[in-house]
Design a protein around this motif. Structure first.
Motif, PDB file in Angstrom:
ATOM      1  N   UNK A   1      -0.079  15.414  10.735  1.00 26.43           N
ATOM      2  CA  UNK A   1      -0.671  14.095  10.521  1.00 26.43           C
ATOM      3  C   UNK A   1      -0.031  13.402   9.323  1.00 26.43           C
ATOM      4  N   UNK A   2       0.137  14.143   8.231  1.00 28.53           N
ATOM      5  CA  UNK A   2       0.719  13.544   7.029  1.00 28.53           C
ATOM      6  C   UNK A   2       2.135  13.055   7.242  1.00 28.53           C
ATOM      7  N   UNK A   3       2.972  13.893   7.876  1.00 28.90           N
ATOM      8  CA  UNK A   3       4.370  13.507   8.067  1.00 28.90           C
ATOM      9  C   UNK A   3       4.491  12.399   9.115  1.00 28.90           C
ATOM     10  N   UNK A   4       3.604  12.434  10.131  1.00 24.32           N
ATOM     11  CA  UNK A   4       3.603  11.339  11.107  1.00 24.32           C
ATOM     12  C   UNK A   4       3.357  10.003  10.402  1.00 24.32           C
ATOM     13  N   UNK A   5       2.555  10.025   9.339  1.00 22.14           N
ATOM     14  CA  UNK A   5       2.289   8.782   8.597  1.00 22.14           C
ATOM     15  C   UNK A   5       3.505   8.314   7.796  1.00 22.14           C
ATOM     16  N   UNK A   6       4.333   9.261   7.338  1.00 22.15           N
ATOM     17  CA  UNK A   6       5.595   8.836   6.708  1.00 22.15           C
ATOM     18  C   UNK A   6       6.368   7.950   7.671  1.00 22.15           C
ATOM     19  N   UNK A   7       6.443   8.405   8.927  1.00 23.28           N
ATOM     20  CA  UNK A   7       7.186   7.648   9.941  1.00 23.28           C
ATOM     21  C   UNK A   7       6.459   6.364  10.329  1.00 23.28           C
ATOM     22  N   UNK A   8       5.130   6.432  10.446  1.00 25.79           N
ATOM     23  CA  UNK A   8       4.365   5.250  10.850  1.00 25.79           C
ATOM     24  C   UNK A   8       4.600   4.070   9.919  1.00 25.79           C
ATOM     25  N   UNK A   9       4.438   4.301   8.623  1.00 26.98           N
ATOM     26  CA  UNK A   9       4.568   3.186   7.679  1.00 26.98           C
ATOM     27  C   UNK A   9       6.032   2.795   7.507  1.00 26.98           C
ATOM     28  N   UNK A  10       6.936   3.770   7.640  1.00 27.45           N
ATOM     29  CA  UNK A  10       8.368   3.463   7.571  1.00 27.45           C
ATOM     30  C   UNK A  10       8.778   2.533   8.706  1.00 27.45           C
ATOM     31  N   UNK A  11       8.282   2.796   9.913  1.00 24.24           N
ATOM     32  CA  UNK A  11       8.621   1.941  11.063  1.00 24.24           C
ATOM     33  C   UNK A  11       8.131   0.520  10.849  1.00 24.24           C
ATOM     34  N   UNK A  12       6.979   0.365  10.207  1.00 27.24           N
ATOM     35  CA  UNK A  12       6.471  -0.991   9.942  1.00 27.24           C
ATOM     36  C   UNK A  12       7.360  -1.724   8.940  1.00 27.24           C
ATOM     37  N   UNK A  13       7.929  -0.992   7.995  1.00 30.63           N
ATOM     38  CA  UNK A  13       8.860  -1.625   7.052  1.00 30.63           C
ATOM     39  C   UNK A  13      10.172  -1.981   7.753  1.00 30.63           C
TER      40      UNK A  13
ATOM     41  N   UNK B   1       0.808  -1.226   0.000  1.00 30.00           N
ATOM     42  CA  UNK B   1       0.000   0.000   0.000  1.00 30.00           C
ATOM     43  C   UNK B   1       0.838   1.272   0.000  1.00 30.00           C
ATOM     44  N   UNK B   2       2.095   1.187  -0.380  1.00 30.62           N
ATOM     45  CA  UNK B   2       2.930   2.396  -0.460  1.00 30.62           C
ATOM     46  C   UNK B   2       2.274   3.470  -1.336  1.00 30.62           C
ATOM     47  N   UNK B   3       1.759   3.137  -2.525  1.00 30.55           N
ATOM     48  CA  UNK B   3       1.142   4.199  -3.345  1.00 30.55           C
ATOM     49  C   UNK B   3      -0.063   4.848  -2.666  1.00 30.55           C
ATOM     50  N   UNK B   4      -0.879   4.026  -2.000  1.00 28.88           N
ATOM     51  CA  UNK B   4      -2.079   4.566  -1.372  1.00 28.88           C
ATOM     52  C   UNK B   4      -1.729   5.475  -0.184  1.00 28.88           C
ATOM     53  N   UNK B   5      -0.789   5.038   0.642  1.00 30.80           N
ATOM     54  CA  UNK B   5      -0.438   5.814   1.835  1.00 30.80           C
ATOM     55  C   UNK B   5       0.436   7.011   1.463  1.00 30.80           C
ATOM     56  N   UNK B   6       1.513   6.764   0.723  1.00 30.84           N
ATOM     57  CA  UNK B   6       2.385   7.880   0.328  1.00 30.84           C
ATOM     58  C   UNK B   6       1.632   8.856  -0.581  1.00 30.84           C
ATOM     59  N   UNK B   7       0.733   8.339  -1.408  1.00 26.74           N
ATOM     60  CA  UNK B   7      -0.054   9.217  -2.268  1.00 26.74           C
ATOM     61  C   UNK B   7      -0.932  10.154  -1.456  1.00 26.74           C
TER      62      UNK B   7
ATOM     63  N   UNK C   1      -0.306  11.119   1.562  1.00 26.10           N
ATOM     64  CA  UNK C   1       0.614  12.082   2.183  1.00 26.10           C
ATOM     65  C   UNK C   1       0.939  13.204   1.202  1.00 26.10           C
ATOM     66  N   UNK C   2       1.111  12.846  -0.052  1.00 22.97           N
ATOM     67  CA  UNK C   2       1.380  13.849  -1.081  1.00 22.97           C
ATOM     68  C   UNK C   2       0.217  14.824  -1.215  1.00 22.97           C
ATOM     69  N   UNK C   3      -1.008  14.317  -1.102  1.00 17.91           N
ATOM     70  CA  UNK C   3      -2.174  15.198  -1.124  1.00 17.91           C
ATOM     71  C   UNK C   3      -2.108  16.211   0.018  1.00 17.91           C
ATOM     72  N   UNK C   4      -1.695  15.734   1.176  1.00 24.65           N
ATOM     73  CA  UNK C   4      -1.556  16.610   2.337  1.00 24.65           C
ATOM     74  C   UNK C   4      -0.544  17.714   2.060  1.00 24.65           C
ATOM     75  N   UNK C   5       0.602  17.331   1.504  1.00 27.91           N
ATOM     76  CA  UNK C   5       1.640  18.316   1.201  1.00 27.91           C
ATOM     77  C   UNK C   5       1.155  19.339   0.188  1.00 27.91           C
ATOM     78  N   UNK C   6       0.371  18.893  -0.796  1.00 27.63           N
ATOM     79  CA  UNK C   6      -0.180  19.826  -1.778  1.00 27.63           C
ATOM     80  C   UNK C   6      -1.085  20.855  -1.113  1.00 27.63           C
ATOM     81  N   UNK C   7      -1.907  20.391  -0.191  1.00 28.86           N
ATOM     82  CA  UNK C   7      -2.811  21.300   0.528  1.00 28.86           C
ATOM     83  C   UNK C   7      -2.009  22.333   1.322  1.00 28.86           C
ATOM     84  N   UNK C   8      -1.010  21.855   2.038  1.00 31.72           N
ATOM     85  CA  UNK C   8      -0.192  22.743   2.867  1.00 31.72           C
ATOM     86  C   UNK C   8       0.524  23.775   1.999  1.00 31.72           C
TER      87      UNK C   8
END
Length: 503
Positions: A341-353, A282-288, A290-297
């Motif tokens: 929230x978006x950047x915390x998710x970068x770390x969340x899924x990274x830690x699982x990997x 699910x890297x595309x779904x989660x990282x994607x 996150x990218x939406x979040x960055x666009x908003x910011x």
């Protein structure tokens, strides 16, 4: 290399030039005319004895207290001194520098009624690399960033402290060494300097820029992990992403495929297993997302850095003076909470990997990527560190924007807490980058165990960069040094290989 300010066209590229390249800052010729017109309106209104908030009245709850003409200058210096009561660790020099830039840009817009010489001193401080010492705590993010900006304004009047050529000195001495003279504030000018959102926006800009860079690196590191775990590439095929048409999801999937193209380590569906765990699949779904979040910011920050955010605003063409609320930081407060929230998710899924890389129950690699499992612990405890940082991020990501405490005897009865939101977002970015650094260390070690010659060409480039900072692990050592060194390396511009940015 010059950056021209007009209050409307400042870009992230300009900010990076001023921040990293120390580009010379100037005010555009047309903007100077707007500044002069705005000031002329203020002086005419004073001459005609009109009552104007913050010019010949008190502030906040004192807005109905009329100030005599003889005391107008005293009113402004009192404002700066009394409001300079921020506390805590000072903002970094980078934040202080961006605050100077953004405040100057807002004033150059020509709605603040400030004198040209006052704006010029702000510009001179930037160009002489004079960075006010600004404590980081104490702003409510409404009525602007009053306390932090008051510390910035102190330097212009020769009070407070500043960093100059690496040395912290009294502002009066700094100005003397730079060949500059402090100003004497006239009517409206103190308020024009401190009534704005530039503290929370400056921290927000830096958090966003670092988050954007981290996001691109997280995609590359995730691809290296995919190879280290012999991941299945079918999940990144365009077909499945076209039927859920989020552009960011599609682009992440496309990038991951391009990063692993030519790999002899990735697998196909059913070759080793039918499906990968979500942290890979699910890297595309989660990282994607996150990218939406960055666009908003990014969108909100671009508006804010080119806005007039003080009060009252002076409209020279109509002669109107409007007391409004553009100083209220709610738009950026929401954006910063969203960024957290978006950047915390970068770390969340990274830690699982990371867990999948080091846990022998989840892969066919040596336990904890150790060269001598049992006698040596390998990278076991790096996962603990990542888990700790991820947990800390969860507390920091609690939204600040939903909180409000009334101030100024309930005159200012709703505030944004946007500066707290921005500070927390920045901390989360720092933590998340360390987590991605740990994943990169583990993924590089897995690649070496598998045979780094089997990596895709793009992943080989990343592997080489990692190994230039973190040598191959052949026995237990103090991994804190490796994490810190790679964390610092990931901050550098030369680690951004991507020619096209997603955000």
């Amino acid at each position: 290399m010059n950056v021209f300010l007009d209050g409307s066209t400042l870009s992230f590229t300009d900010i990076k030039l001023v921040l990293n390249k120390k580009a010379t800052v100037e005010v555009h010729e047309d903007a100077w005319e707007n500044v002069k017109k705005s000031r002329a309106v203020v002086e005419k209104l004073i001459e005609d004895k009109n009552v104007i908030y913050g010019v010949n009245t008190g502030f906040g709850k004192f807005s109905d207290t009329i100030i005599s003409t003889d005391d107008l200058e005293h009113l402004q210096i009192n404002l700066i001194r009394s409001h300079a009561c921020a506390v805590g660790k000072p903002f970094s020099e980078d934040v202080s520098r961006v605050m100077l830039l953004l405040r100057a840009n807002a004033l150059a817009k020509g709605y603040s009624g400030i004198r040209p010489e006052t704006l010029q001193l702000l510009i001179d401080c930037l160009n002489h690399e004079i960075h006010p010492v600004i404590p980081s705590q104490g702003s409510l993010g409404a009525s602007g960033d009053l306390a932090p900006l008051a510390h910035l304004a102190l330097v212009l009047v020769g009070e407070g402290e500043a960093i100059y050529l690496g040395e912290k000195l009294e502002a009066k001495e700094v100005l003397r060494r730079a060949g500059l003279k402090p100003i004497r504030l006239k009517a409206k000018e103190g308020l024009a300097l401190i009534n704005g959102t530039q503290a929370l926006t400056s921290v927000g800009v830096l958090a966003y820029l670092e988050a954007q860079k981290l996001f691109h690196m997280a995609n590359r590191v995730a691809a290296l992990t995919l190879e280290g775990l012999r991941g299945i590439v079918d999940a990144f095929s365009p077909e499945s992403h076209l039927v859920r048409p989020y552009p960011e999801q599609q682009e992440v999937a496309e990038r991951i495929l391009s990063y692993v193209e030519g790999s002899k380590l990735t697998t196909k569906q059913g070759e080793l297993r039918v499906q990968d765990a979500y942290s890979l699949r699910c890297i595309p779904q989660v990282h994607g997302a996150i990218s939406q979040t960055l666009n908003y910011v990014k969108e909100k920050l671009m508006i804010e850095i080119n806005s007039a955010t003080d009060n009252p605003l002076i409209f020279a063409d109509s002669g109107k003076v409007i007391s409004g609320g553009n100083f209220h930081g709610q738009p950026i407060a929401f954006a910063m909470d969203f960024l957290s929230i978006g950047v915390a998710e970068i770390a969340n899924i990274s830690e699982r990997r990371i867990e999948r890389l080091v846990n022998p129950q989840l892969n066919d690699l040596p336990a904890f990527l150790s060269t001598n499992p049992g006698l040596e612990s390998g990278l076991m405890i790096t996962q603990y560190v990542a888990a700790s940082l991820v947990s800390e991020n969860k507390t920091l990501a609690h939204p600040s924007s939903v909180d409000s405490i009334p101030s100024s005897a309930n005159q200012e009865d709703h505030v944004s807490m946007g500066t707290t939101a921005a500070r927390h977002a920045y901390e989360i970015v720092q933590n998340a980058r360390k987590v991605v650094a740990i994943e990169a260390i583990c993924a590089a070690q897995a690649a070496d165990i598998r045979g780094c010659e089997k990596l895709a060409p793009e992943s080989k480039l990343l592997h080489e960069k990692i190994r230039a900072t973190v040598p191959l692990i052949i026995s237990d050592r103090v991994f804190a040094t490796d994490i810190e060194n790679l964390d610092q390396a990931l901050k550098q511009e030369n680690w951004s290989f991507d020619t096209g940015a997603i955000t």
